[in-house]
Write a protein that holds these residues in place. Structure first.
Motif, PDB file in Angstrom:
ATOM      1  N   MET A   1       0.920  -1.118  -0.051  1.00  0.00           N
ATOM      2  CA  MET A   1      -0.112   0.033  -0.113  1.00  0.00           C
ATOM      3  C   MET A   1       0.797   1.141   0.046  1.00  0.00           C
ATOM      4  O   MET A   1       1.631   1.556   0.884  1.00  0.00           O
ATOM      5  N   ALA A   2       0.609   1.905  -0.999  1.00  0.00           N
ATOM      6  CA  ALA A   2       1.500   3.303  -0.925  1.00  0.00           C
ATOM      7  C   ALA A   2       0.851   4.484  -0.576  1.00  0.00           C
ATOM      8  O   ALA A   2      -0.481   4.315  -0.149  1.00  0.00           O
ATOM      9  N   GLU A   3       1.251   5.560  -0.277  1.00  0.00           N
ATOM     10  CA  GLU A   3       0.540   6.763   0.082  1.00  0.00           C
ATOM     11  C   GLU A   3       0.208   7.794  -0.990  1.00  0.00           C
ATOM     12  O   GLU A   3       0.464   7.514  -2.246  1.00  0.00           O
ATOM     13  N   GLN A   4      -0.755   8.614  -0.555  1.00  0.00           N
ATOM     14  CA  GLN A   4      -1.252   9.442  -1.571  1.00  0.00           C
ATOM     15  C   GLN A   4      -0.422  10.416  -2.590  1.00  0.00           C
ATOM     16  O   GLN A   4      -0.614  10.297  -3.597  1.00  0.00           O
ATOM     17  N   ALA A   5       0.799  10.594  -1.850  1.00  0.00           N
ATOM     18  CA  ALA A   5       1.639  11.654  -2.475  1.00  0.00           C
ATOM     19  C   ALA A   5       2.084  10.776  -3.912  1.00  0.00           C
ATOM     20  O   ALA A   5       2.367  11.248  -4.847  1.00  0.00           O
ATOM     21  N   GLN A   6       2.440   9.621  -3.348  1.00  0.00           N
ATOM     22  CA  GLN A   6       2.949   8.723  -4.215  1.00  0.00           C
ATOM     23  C   GLN A   6       2.149   8.244  -5.545  1.00  0.00           C
ATOM     24  O   GLN A   6       2.506   8.286  -6.747  1.00  0.00           O
ATOM     25  N   TYR A   7       0.877   8.093  -5.202  1.00  0.00           N
ATOM     26  CA  TYR A   7      -0.194   7.873  -6.537  1.00  0.00           C
ATOM     27  C   TYR A   7      -0.275   9.181  -7.041  1.00  0.00           C
ATOM     28  O   TYR A   7      -0.258   9.181  -8.450  1.00  0.00           O
ATOM     29  N   GLU A   8      -0.171  10.346  -6.566  1.00  0.00           N
ATOM     30  CA  GLU A   8      -0.393  11.637  -7.343  1.00  0.00           C
ATOM     31  C   GLU A   8       0.737  11.788  -8.256  1.00  0.00           C
ATOM     32  O   GLU A   8       0.709  12.077  -9.244  1.00  0.00           O
ATOM     33  N   GLU A   9       1.852  11.374  -7.789  1.00  0.00           N
ATOM     34  CA  GLU A   9       3.376  11.438  -8.500  1.00  0.00           C
ATOM     35  C   GLU A   9       3.101  10.640  -9.696  1.00  0.00           C
ATOM     36  O   GLU A   9       3.559  10.608 -10.917  1.00  0.00           O
ATOM     37  N   LEU A  10       2.719   9.199  -9.425  1.00  0.00           N
ATOM     38  CA  LEU A  10       2.465   8.189 -10.429  1.00  0.00           C
ATOM     39  C   LEU A  10       1.516   8.593 -11.533  1.00  0.00           C
ATOM     40  O   LEU A  10       1.912   8.537 -12.718  1.00  0.00           O
ATOM     41  N   ALA A  11       0.486   9.127 -11.018  1.00  0.00           N
ATOM     42  CA  ALA A  11      -0.494   9.765 -12.215  1.00  0.00           C
ATOM     43  C   ALA A  11       0.048  10.962 -13.006  1.00  0.00           C
ATOM     44  O   ALA A  11       0.145  10.837 -14.075  1.00  0.00           O
ATOM     45  N   ARG A  12       1.244  11.638 -12.279  1.00  0.00           N
ATOM     46  CA  ARG A  12       1.825  12.684 -13.117  1.00  0.00           C
ATOM     47  C   ARG A  12       2.759  12.040 -14.087  1.00  0.00           C
ATOM     48  O   ARG A  12       2.945  12.276 -15.319  1.00  0.00           O
ATOM     49  N   GLN A  13       3.369  11.005 -13.828  1.00  0.00           N
ATOM     50  CA  GLN A  13       4.497  10.304 -14.666  1.00  0.00           C
ATOM     51  C   GLN A  13       3.895   9.679 -15.785  1.00  0.00           C
ATOM     52  O   GLN A  13       4.199   9.583 -16.720  1.00  0.00           O
ATOM     53  N   LEU A  14       2.530   9.045 -15.286  1.00  0.00           N
ATOM     54  CA  LEU A  14       1.804   8.443 -16.547  1.00  0.00           C
ATOM     55  C   LEU A  14       1.296   9.395 -17.596  1.00  0.00           C
ATOM     56  O   LEU A  14       1.303   9.384 -18.605  1.00  0.00           O
ATOM     57  N   SER A  15       1.074  10.641 -17.294  1.00  0.00           N
ATOM     58  CA  SER A  15       0.478  11.581 -17.917  1.00  0.00           C
ATOM     59  C   SER A  15       1.684  12.135 -18.726  1.00  0.00           C
ATOM     60  O   SER A  15       1.532  12.375 -19.961  1.00  0.00           O
ATOM     61  N   ALA A  16       3.023  12.270 -18.105  1.00  0.00           N
ATOM     62  CA  ALA A  16       3.849  12.905 -18.916  1.00  0.00           C
ATOM     63  C   ALA A  16       4.801  11.714 -19.684  1.00  0.00           C
ATOM     64  O   ALA A  16       5.443  12.301 -20.652  1.00  0.00           O
ATOM     65  N   VAL A  17       4.514  10.386 -19.523  1.00  0.00           N
ATOM     66  CA  VAL A  17       5.271   9.731 -20.323  1.00  0.00           C
ATOM     67  C   VAL A  17       4.706   9.640 -21.803  1.00  0.00           C
ATOM     68  O   VAL A  17       5.482   9.212 -22.586  1.00  0.00           O
ATOM     69  N   GLY A  18       3.772  10.436 -21.883  1.00  0.00           N
ATOM     70  CA  GLY A  18       3.104  10.835 -23.378  1.00  0.00           C
ATOM     71  C   GLY A  18       4.437  11.188 -24.279  1.00  0.00           C
ATOM     72  O   GLY A  18       4.511  10.897 -25.418  1.00  0.00           O
ATOM     73  N   ALA A  19       5.266  11.928 -23.874  1.00  0.00           N
ATOM     74  CA  ALA A  19       6.355  12.811 -24.478  1.00  0.00           C
ATOM     75  C   ALA A  19       7.389  11.882 -24.959  1.00  0.00           C
ATOM     76  O   ALA A  19       7.754  11.969 -26.124  1.00  0.00           O
ATOM     77  N   VAL A  20       7.364  10.702 -24.098  1.00  0.00           N
ATOM     78  CA  VAL A  20       8.453  10.021 -24.667  1.00  0.00           C
ATOM     79  C   VAL A  20       7.653   9.117 -25.780  1.00  0.00           C
ATOM     80  O   VAL A  20       8.417   8.601 -26.776  1.00  0.00           O
ATOM     81  N   LYS A  21       6.507   8.551 -25.709  1.00  0.00           N
ATOM     82  CA  LYS A  21       5.838   8.089 -26.710  1.00  0.00           C
ATOM     83  C   LYS A  21       5.891   8.699 -28.043  1.00  0.00           C
ATOM     84  O   LYS A  21       6.078   8.144 -29.201  1.00  0.00           O
TER      85      LYS A  21
END
Lengths: 180, 180
Positions: A1-21
């Motif tokens: 179980m991770a904490e909220q701050a991590q989830y938010e950061e992961l969401a951000r990374q997922l959103s940003a990985v589009g640049a790599v794609k």
DNA sequence: TATTGTTATACTCTATAACTATA
DNA sequence: TATAGTTATAGAGTATAACAATA
């Protein structure tokens, strides 16, 4: 179980990985957009299959799959053979030309990644692959473990060739034409 | 240095992660598509900034940024204040309504991820974040280390509120409400 | 009646280019 | 002349819904 701050950061990374794609998309041939490349890649890796199966692997609606497939079929990279078992269905099959195209794509992506990830260790790349695969699994993505064979560790396509060898509906398909 | 098979597998995972992104997109409010959500998230995390800076963080062309910003501004979630130092520029500022919207978004994504990643350890999530951040870095993505503060470990937005507090051009920001 | 595919339509995201207003 | 932003336009990807052929 991770904490909220991590989830938010992961969401951000997922959103940003589009640049790599998008960056990877820029090295594709003009007549072979990402959607087409994905179709060829999956057919090369898993062998002949029906539309529904491909849609599942692509993780998109079949209507979308139909468009991508029509595009690659129009260029002669794949054939849509009749399914003797079900006349509604079509068996998608990579043609020699499609195999060539696939090899070209493979070289391009490998070259780009080898350049960008030059300072990554073999293990780090493996870690990222493993975690991304798991991420897709966690999202109920049955596409990450197709024939339960290439979950990340199993050989994806080996090298620049023999792609066609199907993971097989567990058996079928003659691995005869192992090479191009 | 990784080998070719790994690069091909990574390319496939990158292509397939879109399914996860789309899944996350489905929980967004109808009037707040992914592009808008990204704008609010970045403003909440980094504080007021100019269009050019936001475009850099979003990793998309400024014309695209302009559209997303116009969308959120039209809904009153942000204001476009004049820049006293440069009349051509505009300072983007999150409004109270925008902050509310951001909190809502934060709750939605957190809820979804907490559900999907329920069996992930805190460490695993952290690993994935770290590797994805590095991946973006390797692709010459200056957006992964904004104010060189939230590279992955730093607190993204802390909790469900105080979002607006800028990561500070290096200092500011009162860690007062550290938790929720 | 249910399923496999296809097609029509609509929406989001993105990039390029042309244009306005400052610097 | 160069830069910050905006807008027009075009292309790719995706989803929903309606439809055809076959199960």
């Amino acid at each position: 179980m991770a904490e909220q701050a991590q989830y938010e950061e992961l969401a951000r990374q997922l959103s940003a990985v589009g640049a790599v794609k998008r960056d990877m998309g820029r090295i594709l041939p003009a007549d072979c957009p990402a959607g087409s490349a994905a179709v060829l890649t999956l057919l090369g890796r898993h062998g002949d299959m029906r539309m529904s199966k491909l849609a599942e692997l692509l993780a998109v609606d079949m209507s979308v799959t139909s468009r991508h497939v029509a595009h690659v079929a129009a260029r002669g990279w794949i054939e849509r053979l009749p399914d003797p078992a079900d006349k509604r269905s079509r068996i998608l099959h990579l043609t020699p030309a499609g195999l060539d195209r696939l090899d070209d794509l493979s070289r391009r992506t490998t070259r780009l990644l080898a350049d960008r990830l030059s300072d990554w260790s073999d293990d780090e790349v493996g870690q990222l692959i493993r975690l991304m695969t798991r991420l897709r699994d966690s999202f109920g993505d049955c596409r990450s473990h197709p024939a339960r064979a290439c979950a990340a560790t199993a050989a994806p396509v080996a090298a620049t060739a023999r792609a066609a060898a199907p993971v097989a509906e567990e058996t079928t398909r003659t691995p005869a034409s192992t090479r191009k």
